[in-house]
Design a protein around this motif. Sequence first.
Motif, PDB file in Angstrom:
ATOM      1  N   MET A  84      25.943 -27.325 -15.489  1.00  0.00           N
ATOM      2  CA  MET A  84      27.235 -26.881 -14.963  1.00  0.00           C
ATOM      3  C   MET A  84      27.155 -26.573 -13.469  1.00  0.00           C
ATOM      4  N   TRP A  85      26.057 -25.974 -13.041  1.00  0.00           N
ATOM      5  CA  TRP A  85      25.914 -25.737 -11.605  1.00  0.00           C
ATOM      6  C   TRP A  85      25.830 -27.064 -10.841  1.00  0.00           C
ATOM      7  N   ALA A  86      25.133 -28.031 -11.398  1.00  0.00           N
ATOM      8  CA  ALA A  86      25.035 -29.340 -10.739  1.00  0.00           C
ATOM      9  C   ALA A  86      26.397 -30.007 -10.648  1.00  0.00           C
ATOM     10  N   SER A  87      27.221 -29.847 -11.673  1.00  0.00           N
ATOM     11  CA  SER A  87      28.558 -30.447 -11.632  1.00  0.00           C
ATOM     12  C   SER A  87      29.387 -29.837 -10.506  1.00  0.00           C
ATOM     13  N   PHE A  88      29.214 -28.548 -10.273  1.00  0.00           N
ATOM     14  CA  PHE A  88      29.961 -27.866  -9.213  1.00  0.00           C
ATOM     15  C   PHE A  88      29.429 -28.216  -7.827  1.00  0.00           C
ATOM     16  N   LEU A  89      28.139 -28.413  -7.727  1.00  0.00           N
ATOM     17  CA  LEU A  89      27.506 -28.639  -6.421  1.00  0.00           C
ATOM     18  C   LEU A  89      27.267 -30.107  -6.098  1.00  0.00           C
ATOM     19  N   HIS A  90      27.636 -31.019  -6.992  1.00  0.00           N
ATOM     20  CA  HIS A  90      27.185 -32.408  -6.842  1.00  0.00           C
ATOM     21  C   HIS A  90      27.637 -33.057  -5.536  1.00  0.00           C
ATOM     22  N   ASP A  91      28.784 -32.668  -5.011  1.00  0.00           N
ATOM     23  CA  ASP A  91      29.282 -33.271  -3.767  1.00  0.00           C
ATOM     24  C   ASP A  91      29.242 -32.310  -2.583  1.00  0.00           C
ATOM     25  N   HIS A 110      25.493 -38.511   1.080  1.00  0.00           N
ATOM     26  CA  HIS A 110      25.889 -37.152   0.695  1.00  0.00           C
ATOM     27  C   HIS A 110      25.039 -36.618  -0.455  1.00  0.00           C
ATOM     28  N   ASP A 111      24.423 -37.507  -1.223  1.00  0.00           N
ATOM     29  CA  ASP A 111      23.546 -37.070  -2.307  1.00  0.00           C
ATOM     30  C   ASP A 111      22.254 -36.473  -1.751  1.00  0.00           C
ATOM     31  N   GLU A 112      21.679 -37.134  -0.748  1.00  0.00           N
ATOM     32  CA  GLU A 112      20.464 -36.622  -0.109  1.00  0.00           C
ATOM     33  C   GLU A 112      20.757 -35.317   0.626  1.00  0.00           C
ATOM     34  N   ALA A 113      21.836 -35.314   1.411  1.00  0.00           N
ATOM     35  CA  ALA A 113      22.210 -34.102   2.139  1.00  0.00           C
ATOM     36  C   ALA A 113      22.574 -32.983   1.178  1.00  0.00           C
ATOM     37  N   GLY A 114      23.211 -33.354   0.075  1.00  0.00           N
ATOM     38  CA  GLY A 114      23.674 -32.365  -0.883  1.00  0.00           C
ATOM     39  C   GLY A 114      22.560 -31.606  -1.560  1.00  0.00           C
ATOM     40  N   GLN A 115      21.466 -32.281  -1.864  1.00  0.00           N
ATOM     41  CA  GLN A 115      20.367 -31.556  -2.512  1.00  0.00           C
ATOM     42  C   GLN A 115      19.815 -30.477  -1.594  1.00  0.00           C
ATOM     43  N   LYS A 116      19.766 -30.750  -0.297  1.00  0.00           N
ATOM     44  CA  LYS A 116      19.263 -29.772   0.672  1.00  0.00           C
ATOM     45  C   LYS A 116      20.235 -28.595   0.790  1.00  0.00           C
ATOM     46  N   ILE A 135      18.647 -28.224 -10.824  1.00  0.00           N
ATOM     47  CA  ILE A 135      20.021 -28.384 -10.322  1.00  0.00           C
ATOM     48  C   ILE A 135      20.034 -29.337  -9.133  1.00  0.00           C
ATOM     49  N   CYS A 136      19.118 -29.119  -8.200  1.00  0.00           N
ATOM     50  CA  CYS A 136      19.084 -29.941  -6.982  1.00  0.00           C
ATOM     51  C   CYS A 136      18.698 -31.381  -7.284  1.00  0.00           C
ATOM     52  N   ALA A 137      17.854 -31.579  -8.282  1.00  0.00           N
ATOM     53  CA  ALA A 137      17.503 -32.947  -8.672  1.00  0.00           C
ATOM     54  C   ALA A 137      18.739 -33.680  -9.196  1.00  0.00           C
ATOM     55  N   LEU A 138      19.547 -33.015 -10.003  1.00  0.00           N
ATOM     56  CA  LEU A 138      20.765 -33.655 -10.515  1.00  0.00           C
ATOM     57  C   LEU A 138      21.739 -33.958  -9.384  1.00  0.00           C
ATOM     58  N   MET A 143      24.240 -40.119  -7.750  1.00  0.00           N
ATOM     59  CA  MET A 143      24.736 -41.413  -7.283  1.00  0.00           C
ATOM     60  C   MET A 143      23.903 -42.584  -7.807  1.00  0.00           C
ATOM     61  N   HIS A 144      22.844 -42.292  -8.528  1.00  0.00           N
ATOM     62  CA  HIS A 144      21.977 -43.368  -9.013  1.00  0.00           C
ATOM     63  C   HIS A 144      22.649 -44.251 -10.062  1.00  0.00           C
ATOM     64  N   ILE A 145      23.724 -43.787 -10.650  1.00  0.00           N
ATOM     65  CA  ILE A 145      24.485 -44.660 -11.542  1.00  0.00           C
ATOM     66  C   ILE A 145      24.908 -45.905 -10.769  1.00  0.00           C
ATOM     67  N   LEU A 146      25.460 -45.694  -9.594  1.00  0.00           N
ATOM     68  CA  LEU A 146      25.894 -46.798  -8.738  1.00  0.00           C
ATOM     69  C   LEU A 146      24.705 -47.588  -8.205  1.00  0.00           C
TER      70      LEU A 146
END
Length: 206
Positions: A84-91, A110-116, A135-138, A143-146
């Motif tokens: 749930m935290w990853a869903s909130f922070l994913h972008d 934004h995925d790389e920047a987002g984990q930081k 959480i940060c790994a998720l 974006m790895h789906i794409l």
Amino acid sequence: MTKQEIFEQIEEHLQNDQKPSEFLNTLLQNEVFMMEPFRPLYLLSKTEQSPKYHPEGNAWVHTLMVVDEAAKVKGKSSDPYCFMWASFLHDIGKPETTAIRHGRITSYGHDEAGQKTAREFLTVFMADRKKIDLICALVHYHMHILYVTKDLPFAKVDQMLKESELEDVALLGWCDRMGRTNADEEEENRTIAQFLKKVRSKFKKS
């Protein structure tokens, strides 16, 4: 309301609400939420997205839609709290990476920047490093789906499998894709199935 109190309220609603968006949307009127370390989340409401891929509106609107989708399926994840935290922070990385390039709104990286940024945010409030890492790994791999289904060079499948659960990445990716206006559930199910098949095939060969 203090920063810690806001974090705890977010935590409570993420974990317990059927539609966390109803509470989360009230945060935009809270002056503390406009400040660090919440500011990147607040700025999602000021971050426009490509109308082609995100007709629902800005990145905050999209995030709330994703969170509500995640609340429906969190029981399928290996760790509902982190999911749930990853869903909130994913972008969370979109405010710093969004730009207009060749007349199009993009948010490359934004995925790389987002984990930081997610790690910086969570470290303020959480002491459990394992949960922060998950959480940060998720956030990193959503974006790895794409990347995998389109055979893009950004995919880091081996690293993804070491740092996260494949099924959790797929589940978050499904929520991300469903958290849009007029999402086609059958099409998204096919995309996720293709992602899982390709990753499992690569994993078996490695």
